[in-house]
Design a protein around this motif. Structure first.
Motif, PDB file in Angstrom:
ATOM      1  N   THR A   1      34.204 -19.384  72.275  1.00  0.00           N
ATOM      2  CA  THR A   1      34.551 -18.273  73.167  1.00  0.00           C
ATOM      3  C   THR A   1      34.398 -18.689  74.620  1.00  0.00           C
ATOM      4  N   ARG A   2      33.340 -19.422  74.936  1.00  0.00           N
ATOM      5  CA  ARG A   2      33.149 -19.900  76.302  1.00  0.00           C
ATOM      6  C   ARG A   2      34.246 -20.862  76.719  1.00  0.00           C
ATOM      7  N   VAL A   3      34.592 -21.774  75.843  1.00  0.00           N
ATOM      8  CA  VAL A   3      35.624 -22.760  76.169  1.00  0.00           C
ATOM      9  C   VAL A   3      36.978 -22.077  76.367  1.00  0.00           C
ATOM     10  N   VAL A   4      37.327 -21.173  75.466  1.00  0.00           N
ATOM     11  CA  VAL A   4      38.616 -20.486  75.577  1.00  0.00           C
ATOM     12  C   VAL A   4      38.663 -19.625  76.831  1.00  0.00           C
ATOM     13  N   SER A   5      37.574 -18.933  77.142  1.00  0.00           N
ATOM     14  CA  SER A   5      37.581 -18.110  78.357  1.00  0.00           C
ATOM     15  C   SER A   5      37.661 -18.983  79.607  1.00  0.00           C
ATOM     16  N   ALA A   6      37.039 -20.153  79.598  1.00  0.00           N
ATOM     17  CA  ALA A   6      37.165 -21.071  80.736  1.00  0.00           C
ATOM     18  C   ALA A   6      38.602 -21.569  80.869  1.00  0.00           C
ATOM     19  N   LEU A   7      39.237 -21.848  79.743  1.00  0.00           N
ATOM     20  CA  LEU A   7      40.645 -22.265  79.772  1.00  0.00           C
ATOM     21  C   LEU A   7      41.548 -21.142  80.272  1.00  0.00           C
ATOM     22  N   VAL A   8      41.266 -19.914  79.855  1.00  0.00           N
ATOM     23  CA  VAL A   8      42.058 -18.774  80.323  1.00  0.00           C
ATOM     24  C   VAL A   8      41.891 -18.603  81.832  1.00  0.00           C
ATOM     25  N   GLY A   9      40.664 -18.704  82.319  1.00  0.00           N
ATOM     26  CA  GLY A   9      40.429 -18.580  83.757  1.00  0.00           C
ATOM     27  C   GLY A   9      41.116 -19.677  84.549  1.00  0.00           C
ATOM     28  N   ALA A  10      41.000 -20.914  84.086  1.00  0.00           N
ATOM     29  CA  ALA A  10      41.621 -22.033  84.798  1.00  0.00           C
ATOM     30  C   ALA A  10      43.144 -21.949  84.754  1.00  0.00           C
ATOM     31  N   SER A  11      43.685 -21.615  83.583  1.00  0.00           N
ATOM     32  CA  SER A  11      45.144 -21.514  83.495  1.00  0.00           C
ATOM     33  C   SER A  11      45.667 -20.317  84.283  1.00  0.00           C
ATOM     34  N   SER A  12      44.920 -19.219  84.313  1.00  0.00           N
ATOM     35  CA  SER A  12      45.343 -18.067  85.114  1.00  0.00           C
ATOM     36  C   SER A  12      45.378 -18.426  86.591  1.00  0.00           C
TER      37      SER A  12
END
Length: 143
Positions: A115-126
């Motif tokens: 969950t942490r990794v995916v949310s970090a990816l979502v934040g960076a890609s956003s």
């Protein structure tokens, strides 16, 4: 037309701010150990922010952007590219909603690290998509 553009830009600012904040808050709410309880005040903020702020702002941004597109007329390649990048931002919005559900059901078979990794990816890609959209809108490049 200026009021419509102001509405669109304001909605985009609120939507993008919510997306970036939610990605960080989801990563923070997902504890590293399953036995650690999630801070209830942090968890209670995520769903209302998603349903009462981010989603309405996204709908207003998309609706006002569509109205601007219909009123201004000609279709350019940069605009089609922008719409493609906006669709990626919408996808990130949906992933944020899924991650909020995962953090609420943390006791089930969900990995806090994932969950942490995916949310970090979502934040960076956003952040990347928002920068790309700004570049396309302000530069109006010719492809």
């Amino acid at each position: 037309m200026p009021w419509l553009k102001l509405l669109h830009i304001s909605a985009v600012i609120v939507w993008s701010g919510c997306l970036l904040y939610m990605a960080a808050a989801i990563a923070s709410a997902a504890s590293a150990r399953p036995a650690t309880p999630v801070d209830p005040s942090r968890q209670r903020l995520l769903r209302p922010m998603f349903t009462l702020m981010a989603t309405p702002a996204a709908l207003v941004a998309i609706a006002s952007g569509t109205a601007i597109f219909l009123l201004q007329g000609p279709v350019a390649v940069w605009l089609l590219a922008k719409l493609g990048v906006v669709s990626l931002l919408v996808l990130g919005h949906g992933v944020c909603g899924m991650l909020i559900l995962r953090t609420e059901r943390q006791h089930e078979n969900t990995s806090p690290v994932r969950t942490r990794v995916v949310s970090a990816l979502v934040g960076a890609s956003s952040a990347l998509w928002l920068g790309t959209i700004a570049w396309l809108v302000l530069g109006k490049p010719v492809f």
